[in-house]
Design a protein around this motif. Structure first.
Motif, short mmCIF file in Angstrom:
data_model
loop_
_atom_site.label_atom_id
_atom_site.label_comp_id
_atom_site.label_asym_id
_atom_site.label_seq_id
_atom_site.Cartn_x
_atom_site.Cartn_y
_atom_site.Cartn_z
N THR A 144 0.91 -1.23 0.00
CA THR A 144 -0.05 0.12 -0.25
C THR A 144 0.97 1.32 0.02
O THR A 144 1.73 1.31 0.99
N GLY A 145 0.63 1.94 -0.64
CA GLY A 145 1.07 3.54 -1.16
C GLY A 145 1.28 5.01 -2.19
O GLY A 145 -0.54 3.98 -2.65
N PRO A 146 1.83 5.51 -2.74
CA PRO A 146 1.33 5.95 -3.78
C PRO A 146 1.71 5.46 -5.12
O PRO A 146 1.98 5.05 -5.29
N ALA A 147 0.04 5.55 -5.57
CA ALA A 147 -0.07 4.65 -6.79
C ALA A 147 0.72 4.32 -7.90
O ALA A 147 1.14 2.93 -7.89
N ASP A 148 1.37 5.38 -8.20
CA ASP A 148 2.75 5.35 -9.19
C ASP A 148 4.35 4.67 -8.53
O ASP A 148 4.24 3.10 -10.02
N ALA A 149 4.02 4.26 -7.56
CA ALA A 149 5.05 3.99 -6.66
C ALA A 149 5.07 1.95 -7.25
O ALA A 149 5.44 1.62 -7.12
N ASP B 155 10.50 -11.05 -2.60
CA ASP B 155 12.18 -10.49 -2.58
C ASP B 155 13.66 -9.51 -1.05
O ASP B 155 12.29 -8.41 -1.38
N ALA B 156 13.84 -9.68 -0.96
CA ALA B 156 14.68 -8.86 0.07
C ALA B 156 14.64 -7.56 -1.19
O ALA B 156 14.45 -6.44 -1.02
N GLY B 157 15.04 -7.38 -2.83
CA GLY B 157 15.30 -6.39 -3.51
C GLY B 157 14.38 -5.61 -3.78
O GLY B 157 13.95 -4.13 -3.37
N THR B 158 12.73 -6.37 -3.59
CA THR B 158 11.69 -5.31 -4.37
C THR B 158 10.84 -5.00 -3.09
O THR B 158 10.78 -3.87 -2.73
N ARG B 159 11.49 -5.60 -1.14
CA ARG B 159 10.94 -5.20 0.04
C ARG B 159 11.63 -3.86 -0.12
O ARG B 159 11.14 -2.79 0.46
N GLN B 160 12.94 -3.29 -0.03
CA GLN B 160 13.61 -2.58 -0.47
C GLN B 160 13.42 -1.21 -0.88
O GLN B 160 13.30 0.17 -0.85
N ARG B 161 12.86 -1.77 -2.83
CA ARG B 161 12.54 -0.69 -3.85
C ARG B 161 11.20 -0.59 -2.74
O ARG B 161 10.80 1.41 -2.77
N ALA B 162 10.08 -0.97 -1.84
CA ALA B 162 8.63 -0.22 -1.86
C ALA B 162 9.55 0.38 -0.27
O ALA B 162 8.23 1.00 -0.50
N ALA C 60 12.30 1.56 -0.30
CA ALA C 60 12.48 3.75 -0.36
C ALA C 60 11.14 4.22 -0.90
O ALA C 60 11.38 6.05 -0.98
N ALA C 61 10.33 3.30 -1.48
CA ALA C 61 8.70 4.42 -2.13
C ALA C 61 7.83 4.88 -1.47
O ALA C 61 6.71 4.82 -1.79
#
Length: 290
Positions: A224-229, A256-263, A265-266
């Motif tokens: 859950t977050g900004p739609a674009d992100a 995966d860990a990378g997706t969680r980190q990107r999420a 950060a956004a």
């Protein structure tokens, strides 16, 4: 002793319609399984084949390594308890319980103890029981059967919440005391999730998913977050909701860990998905490939 269950290329037709199609399934002995599926998905048909109530149109159904159809020694040690029970309504509750003694392992003393514990009146006719008490009577017969393979098909229907909780606890206690194979077919998924070791999801006559409960519990996520992100993550969503500029999606796979980190950060919040919600999304008839 416990029974394993193995189905190979099993099809069951009702007329021209496939109730089950090309089903392959392996259930190890000595575990508690949850069997999940929407109405009409094929759960009851599957259990009926395993209990030898029906003969498959094609394929092999093995219980304890042997074909179950017309195999009396195996069938006598398999119990399928259906919602409301298969009872003679003109009989008394006590007489109904006593019919369970046709099974070689039926424990009459245990059955009478459960009848007292769940306050099921022995002298009443089955026809005079409420729906809830009739369901309890069915559960008692299933527990007291002491079968190597016991299957409960929506047996909880009609029970109130405290009675259901007492039934689950008694089922677990009986299982711990005498390890055997148990299959629970239910729509009350979150209620039984903590008692299950593996989950089988049936959808449109096929096995959609079969995994241990830990795999299901770690399978999905909500973001859950900004739609674009959220869109920028490029994840395949089972379901999504949008409110203004905020978007929430449900995904079926672990992140995966990378997706969680990107999420993170956004500014996207990641949360778990309960087994019931995951089941609802996976079997949504409006979802392509459900």
């Amino acid at each position: 002793m416990s029974f394993s269950v193995n189905l190979r290329n099993v099809t069951l037709k009702y007329g021209a319609e496939d109730a089950l199609a090309d089903v392959d399934l392996d259930l190890e002995a000595g575990k508690i399984y949850g069997l999940l599926g929407r109405n009409g998905a094929g759960k009851t048909s599957l259990l009926s084949l395993i209990a030898a109530f029906r003969r498959p149109t094609a394929g092999d159904v093995l219980v304890g390594g042997e074909p179950v159809w017309e195999n009396a020694p195996v069938v006598s040690r398999v119990a399928l308890i259906r919602e409301g029970g298969d009872f003679d309504d003109t009989e008394s509750v006590k007489a109904t319980i006593e019919t369970g003694q046709i099974r070689p392992s039926f424990d009459m003393a245990y059955a009478l103890k459960l009848a007292d514990q769940f306050e099921v009146p022995l002298k009443k006719r089955v026809s005079a029981l409420s729906r809830g008490k009739r369901s309890v009577l069915a559960a008692i017969c299933g527990l007291a059967a002491r079968a190597e393979l016991t299957m409960f098909d929506e047996v909880h229907l009609g029970m109130d919440a405290p009675t259901r909780d007492a039934f689950y606890k008694e089922l677990l206690a009986e299982y711990m005391d005498r390890p055997h194979t148990v299959v629970l077919s239910t729509h009350l998924i979150d209620e039984v999730a903590n008692y299950l070791e593996e989950v089988v999801i049936v959808d449109r006559g096929r096995i959609l998913r079969h995994a241990d409960i830990e795999a299901f519990q770690g399978m999905g996520a909500t973001l859950t977050g900004p739609a674009d992100a959220v869109d920028a993550l490029g994840l395949a969503a089972l379901a999504e909701q949008r409110l203004g500029g905020t978007k929430s999606i449900t995904v079926a796979d672990a992140l995966d860990a990378g997706t969680r980190q990107r999420a993170a950060a956004a500014g996207i919040e990641v949360g778990p998905v309960g087994l019931q919600d995951l089941f609802i999304h996976l079997t949504d008839p409006n979802r392509t490939g459900a």
